[in-house]
Each structure stands twice: as C-alpha cells, then as structure tokens.
Enzyme design. Sequence first.
Site, PDB file in Angstrom:
ATOM      1  N   LYS A 493       5.465  13.428   4.660  1.00 60.26           N
ATOM      2  CA  LYS A 493       5.131  12.089   5.153  1.00 60.26           C
ATOM      3  C   LYS A 493       6.304  11.144   4.919  1.00 60.26           C
ATOM      4  O   LYS A 493       7.187  11.436   4.106  1.00 60.26           O
ATOM      5  CB  LYS A 493       3.885  11.591   4.425  1.00 60.26           C
ATOM      6  CG  LYS A 493       4.071  11.540   2.906  1.00 60.26           C
ATOM      7  CD  LYS A 493       2.749  11.392   2.169  1.00 60.26           C
ATOM      8  CE  LYS A 493       2.977  11.320   0.684  1.00 60.26           C
ATOM      9  NZ  LYS A 493       1.755  11.494  -0.092  1.00 60.26           N
ATOM     10  N   TYR A 720      25.230 -15.862  -1.735  1.00 54.00           N
ATOM     11  CA  TYR A 720      24.264 -16.918  -1.395  1.00 54.00           C
ATOM     12  C   TYR A 720      23.713 -17.628  -2.627  1.00 54.00           C
ATOM     13  O   TYR A 720      23.524 -17.002  -3.677  1.00 54.00           O
ATOM     14  CB  TYR A 720      23.066 -16.311  -0.651  1.00 54.00           C
ATOM     15  CG  TYR A 720      23.374 -15.961   0.785  1.00 54.00           C
ATOM     16  CD1 TYR A 720      23.790 -16.940   1.683  1.00 54.00           C
ATOM     17  CD2 TYR A 720      23.219 -14.664   1.243  1.00 54.00           C
ATOM     18  CE1 TYR A 720      24.060 -16.620   3.011  1.00 54.00           C
ATOM     19  CE2 TYR A 720      23.481 -14.327   2.561  1.00 54.00           C
ATOM     20  CZ  TYR A 720      23.907 -15.319   3.443  1.00 54.00           C
ATOM     21  OH  TYR A 720      24.165 -14.993   4.741  1.00 54.00           O
TER      22      TYR A 720
HETATM   23  C1  LIG Z   1       1.801  12.166  -1.220  1.00 52.36           C
HETATM   24  C2  LIG Z   1       0.712  13.045  -1.601  1.00 52.36           C
HETATM   25  C3  LIG Z   1       0.931  14.177  -2.407  1.00 52.36           C
HETATM   26  C4  LIG Z   1       2.269  14.496  -3.025  1.00 52.36           C
HETATM   27  O1  LIG Z   1       2.418  13.744  -4.194  1.00 52.36           O
HETATM   28  P1  LIG Z   1       3.731  13.847  -5.098  1.00 52.36           P
HETATM   29  O2  LIG Z   1       3.448  13.019  -6.266  1.00 52.36           O
HETATM   30  O3  LIG Z   1       4.833  13.284  -4.279  1.00 52.36           O
HETATM   31  O4  LIG Z   1       3.921  15.263  -5.385  1.00 52.36           O
HETATM   32  C5  LIG Z   1      -0.117  15.039  -2.628  1.00 52.36           C
HETATM   33  N1  LIG Z   1      -1.337  14.784  -2.117  1.00 52.36           N
HETATM   34  C6  LIG Z   1      -1.598  13.695  -1.377  1.00 52.36           C
HETATM   35  C7  LIG Z   1      -2.969  13.484  -0.878  1.00 52.36           C
HETATM   36  C8  LIG Z   1      -0.599  12.772  -1.110  1.00 52.36           C
HETATM   37  O5  LIG Z   1      -0.866  11.690  -0.396  1.00 52.36           O
END
Ligand SMILES: *Cc1c(COP(=O)(O)O)cnc(C)c1O
Length: 825
Positions: A493, A720
Amino acid sequence: MFTFKEIAHVMGGTLAQWKANYPVQHLVTDSRKLVNAASSVFFAIRGEFHDGHQYLPELYAQGVRQFVVEDAAGIMDLAAYPEANILLVSSSIEAMQRLAAYHRRQFTLPVIGITGSNGKTIVKEWLAQLLSVSERVVKSPRSYNSQIGVPLSVWQINESHTVGVFEAGISRPGEMEKLADVLQPTLGIFTNLGSAHDEGFENRNQKLQEKLRLFTHVDKLIYCADQVPVHYAIQKAGLPGFTWSKAELPSAAADVQVKVLEMRQRKTKIRFHYQGHGQDLTLPFSDEASLENALHCLAALLYLGVAPEQMASRFERLTPVAMRLERKEAINGCYVIDDTYNNDVAGLRIALDVLAHQARRGRKTLILSDLLEAGMEEEALYQQVAQEISARGVDRVIGIGDIITRHQDLFPKGSEFYLGTDSFLGQLRPETFRQETILVKGARVFQFEKIVAALQQQVHGTMLEVNLDALVHNLNYYRSRLQPQTKIMVMVKAFAYGAGSYEIANLLQFHRVDYLAVAYTDEGVALREHGITLPIMVMNPSADSFLKMEQYALEPEIYSPDLLHRFLDYFPEKTPKTPRIHLKLDTGMHRLGFDAAELEEALAVLDQMPHVRVQSVFSHLAGADEALYNDFSREQIAQFTQMAARVEKSLGYTVTKHILNSAGIVRFGEEAAFDMVRLGIGLYGVESSGSDQGSLLTVGQLKTTVSQVKQIKAGDTVGYSRRGVADTDKQTATIAIGYADGYDRRFGNGVGEVLIHGQRAPIIGNVCMDMCMVDVTGLDVRADDEVLIFGEGLPLTELAARIGTIPYELLTNVSTRVKRVFYNE
Ligand SMILES: *Cc1c(COP(=O)(O)O)cnc(C)c1O
C-alpha cells in the site's frame, strides 16, 4: 564438451536414470534463469528459503533433460521424467563444485584468486581491465563469489583464455577450502580485513585464517604489508608473500614500495620502487579505498612481468566500476537499466535476466555495444549473443559499433544498427521510446552514459535510491523467522511504503511471495496494468469499485455487514469466476472489522451465498510494536483464534488465517503465525519491535545535492521569517529538497540533520517548499556534493523520533516527484 556420464562420474553420487547423450553446456541453479534447455544441466539446490526440487516438473516441461538432485529418501518419481538423465547426490552444491574443479583442472592458465573483506569486485574488474591489453581474460561476472557463484564463474574458462581473475567470498568457516578446490589459484590477492561477515565467525582471527585457506597452494600471495595482523598471519602460515607498502619507514622491506606524492582533485600521484627501479604513476582518483585497490593491481601486474614503464598507459585508462545495476525512470514512461561499464557475455547475461524479469507491460529494448569478449570467434560470439537475447524475449535490439553492425543478420528483423554512439544520438528520436524498459549495455569505450543521460527523465537532483538486494535480504530474514509453509502477504500500500509499487511488486512476484495487499482499488488496478499476476487483496474497497475489482481479479477485504451486503448486490449469484473475499475481524484495534455479533450476521448471510469464497480471515494487532502490550496482543490472538474457528465451522471449509504484521512476526512468529503473515515496514528495513533491527538492511536512501554554498556573517539570518540566526560567522549550504518533496517542515531550525561526506549538518532556518539550508561551518562542502537525507548512518527511526512521528510517515511522505532509482549490488 563433457557428457553427462562423464560429469556424473566426476560429481559422484548415483546415476539413477540415464537415457541419452545431451550436450552439457550450461549449469543452471535458478529455474527462472533457464535460457537454453536442451544443453542445460539443472542442479536442484535446497537453500534456506527455496528448494530447487520444487521446480523439476516445470523445468522438464520446458525441455531440460539433465538433472542433479538430492533425493536421500528416494521418493522422486523417475517415471515422471521419462527422457531425463538423473544423478542423485548428497549435495547438489558440492557436486557442482566438484564438476567446476574438474573443469578447472583441464587448463594450465594462471588463475588469480582474490579474497578479503572489501574491494574484491573492484580489484577483480580493474585487474581484468589492466590485463586485457595483453591477455585474454576470463573473470567472474559481477560479484559471483559465493559457493555457487565461484563454480559458475570457473565453468566459463575455455582454451582461448590466457589468464583467469576470480573473486571468492565466504560467510562461514569451512567454505573457503571448497572454493580453493574449485579455483585452484596460482596467484593470490588478499585485499584487506574488515568487519564484513564477522557474525559468521568466532573472531576476526578465525575469519582471517579461514580466508587464507584460498591461498594454500599459490605461487605468491599479494597483500599490503602495512596491515599488521594480516602480515603476521600470512608469515605465520608460511605463505609466500609478494607485498606492497606505503609506510614511510617500512619495518620489513616490501617488494613494492610506494610513496604518495599528491592526492587531490580526482588524481593521485605516486612513486613506486620495484627491483631497484623507481617510477612515477598518476592514478585517476583521489580516495584511499581506490588507492588500495589500485596498488593491489599494480603489485599483481609487476609480479606478472608487466614493465614499470608500461604502467602509466595502462592505469590512465582505469575506469570506475559501477557496482550496481541501476534502474531509472526515463522519458515517456520508460525505465532505463543502466549497465554501461563493461560488456562481456557473462555480464550481458546477468543484465538480460534483469530485463527479462521486468513484469511491466510494454516492449523490452536492448541497446548493445560491441562486446569485448576475449577468446571467442566473432561469428560464434554474436551468434551466442543473439540467441541469449531472443531467449529472453527482447523485442527490439539497437546495436552500436562496427563489429555488431557487421553481424546484424544474426539479430531479429527490425533491429537497428549504428556505427557509433554519436551517430545513434544524432539520429535519436525520443518519441520512439514509449512505456518500455530499455537495457543500456555497453563497454566503457562506447560511453553509453551519454545515452542514459539522453533517455533519463530530467528532474531535479533529489532521488530515493532503493536497494533491491537489501529488500530481498529483509524478506528472507522474515522468512527465516517463519515455518516454511507459512505464507507471506506483503503490504505494498501507499506506493509500497514510498519505495515504488511496480518495481517492488515485480521483485516480490519474482521471489514468490504469496499475496500482495494494497489499500485502494486503484492501487491494485495499477499493479495489474504493470503485469503483476499475484493475488491482490484490497483493504479499503469502495462498493462502487467492486466491478472493477472483478475485472482486474482483485479481492476485497470485507469488514462490515453493510459492505458484505453491497458486495452481494453485485454478485447475487454464481459467476464464471468465483468471487473471493477476505473477512476482517475486529479483535481490539477498533478500526475496521466485524465484532462477534456482526460476524454472526455475516456468517448467516454467507450461508445463503455458497458461490462466494472466503479466501481468508484476518485481524490486526494494535500494539505489536511495544512489549508493553504483549498481554493485550495475546488476548487479541486468542480472540482471533476463536472467531476464526467459528468462521470455519460455519462455512464448512478451512480458510487462510492471519494476524501478524512485521513487528508481530518478530514477537509472536512462533506461536501465532497461523497460515500467513502480513509483512509491511520490515521489508523496507525498519524493525519496529526494536529487537531485531540489526538483522535488517537499509533499503531506501533519500539523497539530494548541494545547490550553493554561502559564507554568512555573525548576526545574519537564513531563510523565511529570518528564523535561522547566525551567532557566529558561518558557512551554509542550500540543498535541493523541501517540504514539497516530503522533507517535513518540523525538521527546520536545528531539529533535523543531514549527512554530507559522512558528517552531520543541522538544518538552519525554516524548511522551504523546494529547498532548505544546512549549517556546514568547518566542513569541506561544494556545490553538487551529495547530501543524505535518510539512510545508512542516518536512520529513519532516529529522524522520526526527532519530530515525534514514526518511520512509516517519513517513508510514505517522500513525494512522487522524487525520482526513484532501483538497484542491485
Ligand atoms: C499496513 C498493514 C500491515 C503491515 O504493518 P507493518 O507494521 O508495516 O508490518 C499489516 N496489516 C494491515 C491490516 C495493515 O494495514
């Protein structure tokens, strides 16, 4: 050429089945890299993470007829391979090593064996460059220096070669002896002793002793006498040294005495003395590591009889060695794979494999120079090259050079040929490159870096470098924490945590993870459009995207009765393809998911809808990062176990169950991995439970450049709102990154630091949109110097803590306008 019977005899083991004499030409250990099935021998190797035996049926179907397998239990079904020659051995790797050692013994050429902690690959490449003036050199491709890489390298030796240059690397005791058998070096080079791979050994001395085993039978061993522990160990072992030294007052007379006269502005002037003869030499760089590498080469050349007066002309052409194969974003949606420092068949093969495994849709184009391959008849060489190219599905070949042009008939119709790089660039029409992957592979003299520059997207100098080898290392680390049958879903993601989704997804597909997960449908669609075929779960599907999801074979996470009803509205009855869903259970995170009561409702609905397949059921830990919440995590796990059992009982079939994220794998991998885990941030090198950070490698490095250096007076202000106040006279550097690139504004006014030449420099004043200023008082900094924003030496965890956030946010904030560069070591 050997026959299978002959090599079977050499390798030992049992010839379980013999059918016919097929040509024995290529040794294959990775089923994905098969090119010429008919003349290949496949070695099924059991590794820590993969078992080559799994791929035997696939390889047989592709036409491979010669196999070396480990089949202690005798369960292999020989009848499934009616036409194959099959050799059973106790270790496929050792069998291959024996074969390579036998092959090596057929030749009497001098072989230079190189080992040591750093610089092996560069010394090898440079020696090959320096020797190729007068010799026909065979060498290891890239850093093929492992238990498998060395035999594969040695296998390339043929009658026409006059000298071999190979490197050997080890990570455990006992390994070097085997490599020594394979290489049988006549001349040795020990580069240096550092900390690399310390963990595999009891102590550094043991590691040194182990490495020296490569040299048991050499005529001479080249090393730097100034490395005292190395010098003592070699003397004690009674090995015949050939030494160089740049000590002012040499304690023991070295064979080659070196004095550094001047070192600056990319040039180093030295004077060396050998056999009473003094000679000046200018080297084309000005850093200590390159100097050490070059002096090893100098000593080797002197030992091999190259006259001191000849050194100047050989070393002046010494060119830097690109250690990595980089993939860069280019014009018109293209990617360029940049491999422009040398061009021989072995190196071409590796680069072609990288090209072939790009899953991206669109053409695969190769821009190739003449090959500088020692010892092959021209026609035969280009025939082989053309075959390697067509076997990997290259769509278009652009050949540059008069030799390749002479052999253009061997290449597919539609290939283009140019006599030189400049004539190609003169006729270049950028619009003819579109959405394709372009491998640019040329020998250094062709200056293909000009072609890369012409094709590369012109953007500002900020880039996120992504080390794909490090990513694979991290993946394998998590695999090692799990049972082999546990599946892995990787979370890609948010643009793969900022790293770049297609490249990462493609690599994960290549390394056979089981599932991918994205947050939104569009992210999944984009992956499919780039040729990703792995199953993909979408965590936050909107109901209006269900049809699109079906079209692109994406599988929704269903987290509420409402969403389930809407899903069923779209798929009220049986469809040609079974709709698959993933049920999310809320066990304490209270974000998305069914609670116990809602789950009953969902199960009642699903009971009426047997045409929908529940692919998996999962939940998410709220506090896996912190030991403080271990009890809570265990409660979540217990509740999940119960609810998942309820789901399976109601459905009447078993489903894939998963609850662990990256930190969860480290904490609960042994007790609660269930059938699958969901790996996220750990893949990108951040171990958020904190206990195993040392086992992971840094994947992403955000870099920019210095635009301008300024001298400012005490009392002046910077940026700035005049927030950066100089209390004394200062030197500042303006760097080309700002909050629009994802560099958080909270880093301003001394909160953040960057690394320039390995030294920390704090941010002075506010962070601007596209730039910010750093205090570089007392540092030697110039315009165009590289600046590290995060990466090796400046860890994300530290930076995140400084502004009260977490590494996730820093990673995913890196703006898409920042160019991603992917590379392998
Ligand atoms: C993002 C996510 C993960 C992965 O988590 P990490 O801490 O990055 O390993 C696992 N499960 C779900 C549902 C997530 O949204």
